[in-house]
Write an enzyme that holds these catalytic residues in place. Structure first.
Site, PDB file in Angstrom:
ATOM      1  N   SER A 118       0.863  -1.275   0.051  1.00  0.00           N
ATOM      2  CA  SER A 118       0.036   0.152  -0.038  1.00  0.00           C
ATOM      3  C   SER A 118       0.885   1.135  -0.014  1.00  0.00           C
ATOM      4  O   SER A 118       2.061   1.324   0.545  1.00  0.00           O
ATOM      5  CB  SER A 118      -1.050   0.017   1.223  1.00  0.00           C
TER       6      SER A 118
HETATM    7  N1  SAM Z   1      -0.595  -5.282   4.029  1.00  0.00           N
HETATM    8  C1  SAM Z   1       0.130  -5.351   2.716  1.00  0.00           C
HETATM    9  C2  SAM Z   1       1.494  -4.877   2.828  1.00  0.00           C
HETATM   10  O1  SAM Z   1       1.792  -4.101   3.791  1.00  0.00           O
HETATM   11  O2  SAM Z   1       2.287  -5.299   1.828  1.00  0.00           O
HETATM   12  C3  SAM Z   1      -0.658  -4.938   1.724  1.00  0.00           C
HETATM   13  C4  SAM Z   1      -1.746  -5.789   1.132  1.00  0.00           C
HETATM   14  S1  SAM Z   1      -2.216  -5.886  -0.294  1.00  0.00           S
HETATM   15  C5  SAM Z   1      -2.987  -4.238  -0.703  1.00  0.00           C
HETATM   16  C6  SAM Z   1      -3.831  -6.899   0.068  1.00  0.00           C
HETATM   17  C7  SAM Z   1      -3.487  -8.319   0.516  1.00  0.00           C
HETATM   18  O3  SAM Z   1      -4.765  -8.852   0.878  1.00  0.00           O
HETATM   19  C8  SAM Z   1      -2.973  -9.264  -0.918  1.00  0.00           C
HETATM   20  O4  SAM Z   1      -1.746  -9.780  -0.413  1.00  0.00           O
HETATM   21  C9  SAM Z   1      -4.064 -10.125  -0.877  1.00  0.00           C
HETATM   22  O5  SAM Z   1      -3.706 -11.422  -1.256  1.00  0.00           O
HETATM   23  C10 SAM Z   1      -4.644 -10.352   0.486  1.00  0.00           C
HETATM   24  N2  SAM Z   1      -5.992 -10.865   0.605  1.00  0.00           N
HETATM   25  C11 SAM Z   1      -7.033 -10.695  -0.136  1.00  0.00           C
HETATM   26  N3  SAM Z   1      -8.135 -11.446   0.271  1.00  0.00           N
HETATM   27  C12 SAM Z   1      -7.712 -11.979   1.570  1.00  0.00           C
HETATM   28  C13 SAM Z   1      -8.408 -12.898   2.370  1.00  0.00           C
HETATM   29  N4  SAM Z   1      -9.610 -13.117   2.540  1.00  0.00           N
HETATM   30  N5  SAM Z   1      -7.569 -13.281   3.463  1.00  0.00           N
HETATM   31  C14 SAM Z   1      -6.081 -13.062   3.583  1.00  0.00           C
HETATM   32  N6  SAM Z   1      -5.721 -12.055   2.740  1.00  0.00           N
HETATM   33  C15 SAM Z   1      -6.275 -11.433   1.872  1.00  0.00           C
END
Ligand code: SAM
Length: 214
Positions: A61
């Protein structure tokens, strides 16, 4: 490239200048080496004012969103935090500086494995990364004094509200697949909440039983 200087400039120009005031949050953003959560080819762009790709169609992000959502949790250092969407592991590393314990869930195994390796190489031994559907939360380690969802949801998943401690806050982007608003839910009683709406944003999808379909 001088990463330490780039990080200081990121905090003053992109984060403090836009209104993030919590000194502990600003210090954590200045401390955690964001470039180490990216592939070598992306590192020169690590301190820019934007999200970046981390593989598997996912992103790390924008620094301001990380700071602003972290500030919204109102951490003092004693909390156990649940993060949904480990991604690169960067947000978890920031939370690890500011809270007692961090439980982070990622649905994509390869991202979870890379994040675990990066977190292990830092002094971040209060983070555990699980692989699974984070829309179900992680009830075995709850309740949590704070929950942060770092992917965009169609609605706030009920299991997450249930796993929030009374007095705790849940920070989550809610809206359509193309645009969301950050919502901050504060649990005021066993089944009562107050909700505040904050910044408009655009996150990748939260995919799961209480999120979007794949
Ligand atoms: N917090 C992260 C970082 O610091 O790099 C950025 C997160 S990225 C914007 C969103 C993440 O949420 C992705 O890696 C995606 O695979 C994960 N995601 C989406 N749906 C999810 C779920 N139901 N459970 C766990 N992870 C999920």
């Amino acid at each position: 490239m001088n990463f330490d200087q780039a990080r200081r400039e990121m905090v003053s120009r992109q984060i403090a200048a836009r209104g993030v005031r919590d000194q502990r949050v600003l210090a954590a953003l200045e401390q955690v080496p964001r470039h180490l959560f990216l592939s070598e080819i992306q590192q020169a762009a690590a301190y820019g004012d934007h999200p970046l790709p981390i593989g598997e169609g996912q992103t790390i992000s924008q620094p301001f969103m990380v700071a602003s959502m972290t500030e919204a949790l109102g951490l003092t250092g004693s909390e156990k935090i649940l993060e949904i969407g480990t991604g690169s592991g960067y947000q978890a590393a920031v939370l690890a500086v500011l809270a007692r314990q961090v439980v982070s869930i990622e649905r994509i195994l390869s991202l979870a494995e890379k994040a675990r390796a990066r977190l292990k190489s830092l002094p971040a031994d209060n983070v555990v990364v699980h692989v699974g559907d984070g829309t179900l939360g992680w009830p075995d380690s709850g309740p949590y004094q704070g929950i942060m969802v770092t992917a965009g949801a169609p609605a706030t998943p009920k299991p997450l509200l249930a796993q929030l401690d009374i007095g705790g806050r849940l920070v989550i982007p809610v809206g359509s697949r193309s645009s969301q608003v950050i919502e901050i839910h504060t649990k005021t009683g066993i089944d009562s909440y107050s909700i505040r709406k904050d910044t408009a944003c655009r996150f990748v999808d939260l995919i799961g039983r209480h999120g979007w379909e794949c």
